[in-house]
Design a protein around this motif. Sequence first.
Motif, short mmCIF file in Angstrom:
data_model
loop_
_atom_site.label_atom_id
_atom_site.label_comp_id
_atom_site.label_asym_id
_atom_site.label_seq_id
_atom_site.Cartn_x
_atom_site.Cartn_y
_atom_site.Cartn_z
N ARG A 124 -8.58 0.13 -2.54
CA ARG A 124 -8.01 1.48 -2.45
C ARG A 124 -7.27 1.87 -3.73
O ARG A 124 -7.32 3.03 -4.14
N HIS A 125 -6.61 0.90 -4.36
CA HIS A 125 -5.71 1.26 -5.46
C HIS A 125 -6.20 0.83 -6.84
O HIS A 125 -5.49 1.06 -7.83
N GLN A 184 0.83 -1.20 0.00
CA GLN A 184 0.00 0.00 0.00
C GLN A 184 0.87 1.25 0.00
O GLN A 184 0.60 2.22 -0.72
N SER A 231 0.91 3.77 -3.34
CA SER A 231 0.46 5.16 -3.16
C SER A 231 1.38 6.16 -3.84
O SER A 231 0.98 7.30 -4.10
N ASP A 285 -8.79 -4.63 1.08
CA ASP A 285 -8.57 -3.20 1.32
C ASP A 285 -7.54 -2.63 0.35
O ASP A 285 -7.71 -1.52 -0.17
#
Length: 516
Positions: free
Chosen positions: A410-411, A382, A386, A406
């Motif tokens: 998120r990505h 993560q 990011s 998750d």
Amino acid sequence: MMHASNENPVLDNPRLAELTSWDAPWSGLRVVVAGIGVSGFAAADTLIELGAVVTVVDSGDTERNRQSADTLKIVGASDVVLGPDAMTSLPDVAGERPDLVVTSPGIRPTHPLLEAARAEGIQIWGDVELAWRVSRRRGRRTPQWLCITGTNGKTTTVGMTASILQAAGLKAVAVGNVGTPILDALRDPVEYDVLAVELSSFQLHWAHSVSPVASAVLNVAEDHVDWHGSFENYRADKSRVYENTQVACVYNAEQEGAEELVAAADVVEGCRAVGFTTQHPGLSMLGVVEDLLVDRAFVADRVKTAAEIGSVADTGEIPTRHGVANALAAAALARAVGVEPEAVRDGLRAHRPGDHRIQLVAETGGVRWINDSKATNPHAAQASLSAFDPVVWIAGGLSKGVTYDDLVRRHAPRLKAVVVIGTDDAALLDSLARLAPDVPVLVATPRAEGDGAPEDGSDPADGHAVMRRAVRLAREQAAPGDTVLMAPAAASMDQFNDYADRGTAFTHGVHEELGF
């Protein structure tokens, strides 16, 4: 409010309670050392030098272990037993029951040998506990300890911390889980002023009486659930780094619940909480103002003033948010032992991160190729995901019982394509199918029909061949402006020796594919 530490129950054994320096009465102590790897060998070697009677056991009868066994026998080990039956029970030491077991960090608490020790009331230490107890030695400088743990960023932060300390003119070295056993540093002819100590959750589980000058938990995310039994147990072991801290408990102000771990810790009277954030810092914090790293914790007037300790550009070749966070944590630890602001800046500039962590392997045709093989869990992946957009993501391996939902959720918007490696890919593929259905997914590991081998005769466990295929598939997907990021979010041992072997395979594969 943090409170003073109570006497640790590990000191209840009168014989062991005396063993608080190198010069204590170690002679004749009967010890079983479980594991003959790097930390186990260092523990056994040290105990033999101290005059203890030592039996070493390891279930692996490998050439390397046999060489280590021969060395330990030469220097005076009572016995070294290797092989599948070596650790099925707790052995005698020189014909009598042991006084102590020193375990290597990878051995689970539920291992039969350790369960047997507990059943007999025999204390269990790790190599870190042993190292703390022998760090004081007559006629030598006693080094201060700065202890660092976290799910991700430990090695980078401990390296930054050591570099800052060295820039301040101190004799300092990075030790512990980073690769150099603490015991080896303590026996080094160099008398260190400060040790920057990287501690894994495994090591912390067996550390009882360590009392660092300052300590830090960088972050806590789901990892090693298989070893600890639950995330709650894992988090509790991480938080042990704060126990008995003397000056500053450093915490991640951007992580929910981080300050609670500090508040619950038994610390030395006067110890205080110091936060770090990639945002504007509050009182008793280090943080970022515009592009500057600033300290509002270790200054005389924390209300009205702050000390400039560097810039975002000082934190790495490719500055990232988590890289800045690591730098601020390292700065807080160093400032706790009195390092001046200029040394923080100089140390960060001098720091050279190791391979396999946000490592730029190549940049050609407008495409960046990044090796982040150290991203062995979703939280680490993560952090690197990011930092880049758009991404062709190479991921997969041993999941260690974690989930990917998750991370993928998120990505998903930044993913141009995903190339999957590893033999344990079901959980990752499932998350991608449900949460990123429009992202192309290509599987680099050859597939078998039923229980047989792949039709082309290739070996799914041949990581280097799989990585070459992954690099080729990634190149076909990448266009100018893209980043190909190898951040597996999983362990490596299904197809590689370790994360370094995996990162090297990626680097070689990229250079071969691009004709370097």
